[in-house]
Design an enzyme around this catalytic site. Sequence first.
Site, mmCIF file in Angstrom:
data_model
loop_
_atom_site.group_PDB
_atom_site.id
_atom_site.type_symbol
_atom_site.label_atom_id
_atom_site.label_comp_id
_atom_site.label_asym_id
_atom_site.label_seq_id
_atom_site.Cartn_x
_atom_site.Cartn_y
_atom_site.Cartn_z
ATOM 1 N N ASP A 113 -5.605 -31.733 9.889
ATOM 2 C CA ASP A 113 -4.688 -32.601 8.945
ATOM 3 C C ASP A 113 -3.506 -32.832 8.568
ATOM 4 O O ASP A 113 -3.130 -33.529 8.754
ATOM 5 C CB ASP A 113 -5.714 -32.418 7.212
ATOM 6 C CG ASP A 113 -6.770 -33.117 7.285
ATOM 7 O OD1 ASP A 113 -7.528 -34.067 7.982
ATOM 8 O OD2 ASP A 113 -7.479 -32.881 5.725
ATOM 9 N N LYS A 159 -20.705 -27.841 5.194
ATOM 10 C CA LYS A 159 -21.487 -27.604 4.981
ATOM 11 C C LYS A 159 -20.472 -27.038 4.406
ATOM 12 O O LYS A 159 -19.911 -25.475 4.527
ATOM 13 C CB LYS A 159 -21.992 -25.744 5.148
ATOM 14 C CG LYS A 159 -22.986 -25.284 4.325
ATOM 15 C CD LYS A 159 -22.517 -24.101 3.679
ATOM 16 C CE LYS A 159 -22.873 -23.763 2.620
ATOM 17 N NZ LYS A 159 -22.351 -22.217 1.506
ATOM 18 N N SER A 191 -19.004 -24.391 7.560
ATOM 19 C CA SER A 191 -17.983 -23.908 6.185
ATOM 20 C C SER A 191 -16.645 -23.015 6.801
ATOM 21 O O SER A 191 -15.741 -24.160 7.170
ATOM 22 C CB SER A 191 -19.080 -22.676 6.330
ATOM 23 O OG SER A 191 -19.559 -21.778 6.560
#
Length: 399
Positions: free
Chosen positions: A313, A327, A302
């Site tokens: 990214d 998750k 998470s």
Amino acid sequence: MKKFGKFILALLIVAGVGFTGYSIGSNMGTGEITDDRNARHIAEMEGLKGLLNQNFLFDFTDEEIYEGSLKGMFANLGDPYTAYYSPKEFTKLMETLDGRYQGIGVSVQASKEGYIKAISVFDNSPAKEAGILPGDYITKVNGEVFTADQLEEAVAEIKGEPGTSVTLTILRTEEDSAKSKEFDVEVKRADVTIDTIDDDIIDIEGKKIGYIHIKAFDDVTWDAFSESFNRLRANDIDGLILDVRNNPGGALDVVINIADNFLDEGVIVTTKDKNGKEIVERSDKEADDIPLVLIQNENSASASEILAGALKDRGRAKVVGTQSFGKGVVQKIFTLDNGSGAKITISEYFTPDGTQINKIGVTPDIKVEAEENLDISKQDYANDAQFMRALAELLTDLE
């Protein structure tokens, strides 16, 4: 750093709490359901109840039947994070989310094997003293079976007043399955002090490399992280290794602040609800440009995946380790007017490039498996293959 209001935090926190009152009945309608269909459904329920009354060997109450039907409505959705809680269960659930640490000092998460898995065991904790190890599965609490989809209920049972005891049934697996064993251990609860940040400085090849292990993204973590990072910076570190291995996640505002510390202006994470509504969390222009590498593993979940995905990214850090947990959905908790409650998955989040996390995880730039039974807390760097590879990558970047 960005600061979030309590409403936004409550709505988007990974184990978030959005307090909204609802009545069981008219306020819980989910669509155009005809009176005829409702009547048939009620008739079927009454018929089945009569069948139980006539044939079921053991005693039961109407309340048990009623609660069971509500639980079944949620359980049949196939989402392990969406659930209905009776008033008693809901009270215990809320106690697990109020920031108190009265328990045994172990961080757990739902495992893909269907068990409740001990991810980390805190130093100087009752769990540590009782011999519980990271990687152990908790199969029963006080003799009652709990599975992965009952994580919150199990945690509520494990926590309790200092000085009281809880009996856990532990499944400890080995590569040779014949050596796996299940056993009971009694643990005495206590007030547990949990440090969510560990740090260190490694001198190597004429460079000072900082190391910060983020164990969880709790409310206290941002202040602890800031203190740790500022101290390392004051010692003139040349690069930094961030470690989110075995970190099950936590609060959105905390991970956003940590990501924002290292990212210039741009997207950190995007959430989307069932209607396609998007909420985009962004970093500001200010950013520390220290060279970074991040380490993750299969227990990084998470909020950890938000950090790893954003740094990866945005080209800010290489990610070393194994595929993360996956998750990538957000829950909101609704309080119902009879004291019961519901936890419902309301949105999914995506990395800056729009990559899905849920049930997939963040793919590392450099895959490195960990040694069996590695204890990260011991900071045994020479025998930690993932750390050593991250260190090598960082030193190469510094050349």
